[in-house]
Design a protein around this motif. Structure first.
Motif, PDB file in Angstrom:
ATOM      1  N   VAL A 146       8.511  17.214 -34.101  1.00  0.00           N
ATOM      2  CA  VAL A 146       9.102  18.484 -33.689  1.00  0.00           C
ATOM      3  C   VAL A 146      10.598  18.285 -33.541  1.00  0.00           C
ATOM      4  O   VAL A 146      11.068  17.568 -32.654  1.00  0.00           O
ATOM      5  N   VAL A 147      11.335  18.888 -34.458  1.00  0.00           N
ATOM      6  CA  VAL A 147      12.788  18.778 -34.396  1.00  0.00           C
ATOM      7  C   VAL A 147      13.290  19.746 -33.339  1.00  0.00           C
ATOM      8  O   VAL A 147      13.068  20.951 -33.421  1.00  0.00           O
ATOM      9  N   LYS A 148      13.942  19.217 -32.327  1.00  0.00           N
ATOM     10  CA  LYS A 148      14.454  20.017 -31.221  1.00  0.00           C
ATOM     11  C   LYS A 148      15.926  19.701 -31.048  1.00  0.00           C
ATOM     12  O   LYS A 148      16.290  18.665 -30.493  1.00  0.00           O
ATOM     13  N   ARG A 149      16.740  20.568 -31.585  1.00  0.00           N
ATOM     14  CA  ARG A 149      18.176  20.298 -31.566  1.00  0.00           C
ATOM     15  C   ARG A 149      18.660  20.175 -30.137  1.00  0.00           C
ATOM     16  O   ARG A 149      18.499  21.079 -29.316  1.00  0.00           O
ATOM     17  N   GLY A 150      19.260  19.048 -29.839  1.00  0.00           N
ATOM     18  CA  GLY A 150      19.793  18.825 -28.508  1.00  0.00           C
ATOM     19  C   GLY A 150      21.185  19.394 -28.366  1.00  0.00           C
ATOM     20  O   GLY A 150      21.886  19.648 -29.347  1.00  0.00           O
TER      21      GLY A 150
END
Length: 786
Positions: A274-278
């Motif tokens: 799950v790509v979760k832009r920080g």
């Protein structure tokens, strides 16, 4: 690692040269020059940047818990970490993806070169490279050197045989000096992973919002796969399918190196990370909601510290490239509480503002800076980058009214006067200071008034004069000690004169600036809070400080976060002034001599904790102020229109202002030890009783509308004040607080907590023309400041 013998080096060099020639990429002359070298250069002859890399790193700004990020500062989003701070699957994935023989070669991979020769020869071009991780590390270090010019950086990255040869030679030299772990750690910290992320720390946060130690096998292999084409394959740029394809390639390669089993690879391939832009905040405009003004204050402090460079510009560059870890004094709980309170009074788009500052007595630590504005350069109401709380960059501050009476009281106490120093305060007092014309002129002399004569006039001392904020009492007191002494005391406690007019008056005509006692000079909530914090610290003044620890990019803690403190007044004088300052907020002090206050509801807001403070209003209620302190905290807020100072905020907001400050102090005090203020000595409170030489004549009370009884019956002992004897119409006029806000201050805080004063009546606090100075932003008020 076994050393390379001469024959091996010569063979290796020749083969690499042959590979490049076979690829059609090297002229014969260059090959000859390279072959003559025969071996790698000595480590000591390498460029300094390779021996001591100076790559730009982001600086991280934390709250006082050392964990909560306020913001970061960077030119390149990068932060170095050790291999111990990275999940083991990360270096395993990178090695498998970029250099499977990393642990068996000495900087240049002979087999890789041969493989490239074959592949490139078959394709007729350069379809496959032979750069090892060590060679890639060399290239990244050279091109990332912040000292390079644009031309030098271009040379370090040019696609030429000469660059390839240079990288190979430097790689051979590095591997004789550095361990594989050191090289791998350096590579992970400098490699570009796309989307603005330099190094594994930034990459982990950019793509998965986590530290690199928390990366899973699937996540680590995805990041390793980005190294070949970081922007094209970035899952944040629409390249999720390409990113997953590269991820699967890396997982298969990891089975080839033995890092994982085939079963582990298949399990990881079945998992879609799950790509979760920080958040990658950069600078103060990207800091947490409501924290930007503190961040701005920190940055101003940083630019003044010569530890970080010779000029402000050098220091700014160091902040953006030096990889500092900075723990600030900002208290998240207090900051959020202050922000919530100021926005209850005024919304973000309201033309009026309520800046508030909270500091810690005895250290100068700035715990919170809040205002109902967004720290933003974007156009629109509610957005500004002007430092409305701490001042600076053209922001001079605001008039704080009667809060400045504290400095006259301190000067009088230091001159030997006692708290019971009494004076029959009239409605209007003609002073010795010239005032040519205007409503505050009486026969050519300044004559300030009390805003609510019925509540203020009569026999007053420092307790009742401060509690009821009696103008004529404090102007009289200032005449006794000198306006210059009041101004000098204010400066001792950190009040700065930011406006040129104010600075000029203080420097050239301090003795003639009588209206200073009524708060006509501009100040900021931070200066005001810190001045009163000096009293909570038993007279010790500490310069405002926004940091508790600063560590540079090498991990060295710098000696820049120490409080700068020193005695401003004696502990006894501070304690005596505090005893009187408990009157405005509804407390009695050590001697029970308080009688009425302008913000008595504050005591209840603090649940009975020891508190002291002062309200203040400027002429026509253009500003309303409140400053208060406990033994452990001090806070101040000033309601004003920063852009149009003549736009009066009105008396009604005063109760909201002091409730905002009191509620913030209550939140900050929760969980702290309950402490009391040290009591002053009796000799500071009461003057020696004169020996009577003849019977005393009864005092004529006919003019006194406050009901002060002249028969104290000896009740000048601690705990036996004259409260019970003051039975006139002014006794305890405002014990229920100023909730309706009807009582104006006009330099004296009006008719007390019930608002019984004639708000706006009278022209007390009239300064001489121009004595009010300027305002923060916008136009300046015309006529005399008060």
């Amino acid at each position: 690692m076994p050393p390379l013998n001469r024959m091996t080096r010569l063979t290796l060099l020749a083969v690499v040269a042959g590979a490049v020639v076979a690829a059609g990429a090297m002229p014969a002359a260059a090959l000859a020059n390279w072959a003559v070298e025969q071996s790698a250069p000595a480590y000591d002859t390498l460029p300094e940047v390779l021996k001591h890399p100076t790559t730009a790193q982001a600086s991280y700004l934390y709250a006082n818990d050392g964990k909560t990020v306020v913001t970061t500062f960077y030119d390149e989003n990068r932060r170095d970490v050790t291999l111990a701070e990275v999940a083991p699957v990360v270096p395993q994935a990178v090695v498998a993806a970029e250099d499977a023989r990393f642990y068996s070669h000495h900087g240049v991979d002979l087999k890789g070169v041969l493989r490239a020769v074959v592949a490139n020869g078959a394709s007729g071009g350069v379809s496959q490279g032979a750069s090892t991780l060590t060679m890639q590390y060399v290239r990244n270090v050279l091109k990332s050197d912040p000292s390079l010019s644009t031309e030098q950086r271009a040379e370090a990255t040019e696609q030429t045989p000469a660059r390839k040869i240079r990288e190979a030679r430097y790689a051979l030299a590095l591997e004789k000096e550095l361990s594989k772990e050191q090289i791998l750690q350096g590579y992970l910290n400098i490699a570009y992973f796309g989307s603005g992320a330099y190094g594994i720390h930034a990459a982990a946060h950019t793509y998965f919002s986590k530290d690199p130690a928390q990366l899973t096998l699937s996540e680590a292999s995805l990041l390793a796969g980005l190294l070949q084409s970081p922007e094209a394959d970035s899952p944040l740029n629409g390249g999720i399918e390409r990113a997953l394809s590269r991820r699967d390639y890396v997982l298969t390669a990891m089975t080839g190196t033995g890092a994982i089993t085939a079963a582990q690879a298949e399990t990881a391939k079945a998992d879609t990370p799950v790509v979760k832009r920080g958040a990658n905040p950069n600078d103060c405009t990207a800091s947490r909601q409501g924290w930007g003004f503190f961040c701005d204050y920190f940055r101003s402090w940083w630019r003044d510290q010569d530890t970080f460079g010779d000029t402000a510009e050098d220091r700014e560059q160091a902040l953006r490239q030096g990889g500092y870890r900075i723990v600030t004094t900002l208290d998240p709980k207090l900051q959020n509480a202050a922000q919530a309170q100021v926005t209850k009074v005024y919304g973000y788009t309201d033309k009026r503002a309520l800046p508030m500052a909270v500091v810690e007595p005895g250290t100068g630590k700035v715990l919170a800076l809040a205002v109902n504005r967004h720290y933003s350069a974007a156009a629109g109401a509610g957005n500004t980058m002007n430092q409305l709380v701490a001042g600076g960059t053209g922001i001079h501050g605001y008039q704080a009214g009667s809060t400045f009476k504290m400095f006259t009281m301190l000067a009088a106490l230091e001159a030997g006067k006692t708290l019971d120093t009494s004076f029959d305060a009239p409605t209007k007092l003609t002073t010795t200071w010239p005032e040519a014309t205007g409503p505050a002129s009486c026969d050519g002399y300044w004559c300030p008034r009390n805003a609510n004569p019925a509540w203020m006039d009569g026999k007053r001392d420092m307790w009742t004069g401060f509690g009821r904020s009696v103008n004529t009492y404090f102007v009289w007191l200032e005449q006794q000690v000198g306006a210059d002494k009041t101004i000098e005391m204010a400066q001792r406690l950190g009040i700065r004169f930011r406006h040129p007019d104010n600075a000029s008056h203080a420097a050239t005509d301090a003795a003639g600036w009588g209206s200073f006692v009524l708060g006509v000079s501009l100040t900021t909530p931070l200066d005001l809070a810190n001045a009163y914090a000096t009293l909570a610290a038993d007279g010790v003044y500490c310069s405002p400080l926004p940091v508790t620890a600063v560590t540079d990019g090498t991990g060295k803690q710098l000696d820049v976060a120490n409080p700068a403190c020193g005695p401003a007044v004696s502990p006894e004088i501070a304690r005596a002034a505090t005893d009187a300052a408990r009157c405005p907020v509804g407390q009695s002090g050590a001697f029970g001599r308080c009688d009425g206050g302008t913000a008595t509801a504050v005591s209840d807001l603090l649940g009975g904790r020891a508190v002291a403070g002062k309200t203040g209003s400027s002429t026509d209620n253009m500003t309303e102020s409140f400053v208060a302190y406990t033994p452990q905290l001090a806070a101040a807020a000033i309601a004003a229109n920063p852009d149009t100072p003549t736009d009066a905020v009105g008396a009604a907001v005063l109760s909201k202002v002091y409730r905002a400050v009191g509620s913030t102090l209550a939140t900050g005090s929760a969980g702290l030890e309950v402490k009391d203020f040290p009591a002053p000595q009796r000799t500071s409170a009461f003057s020696p009783e004169p020996v009577p030489t003849e019977p005393e004549k009864p005092r004529d009370e006919s003019h006194d509308g406050n009901g002060d009884n002249s028969h104290d019956n000896g009740d000048d002992r601690p705990g036996r004040g004259d409260d019970n004897n003051d039975n006139g119409n002014g006794d305890h006029n405002g014990d229920n607080g100023n909730d309706n806000g009807a009582g104006g201050d006009n330099g004296s805080d009006g008719g007390g907590d019930t608002g019984s004063g004639d708000s706006g009546s009278g022209s007390n606090g009239d300064g001489r023309p121009g004595r009010g100075g300027g305002w923060s932003g916008g136009s300046q008020p015309s006529g005399p400041g008060r």
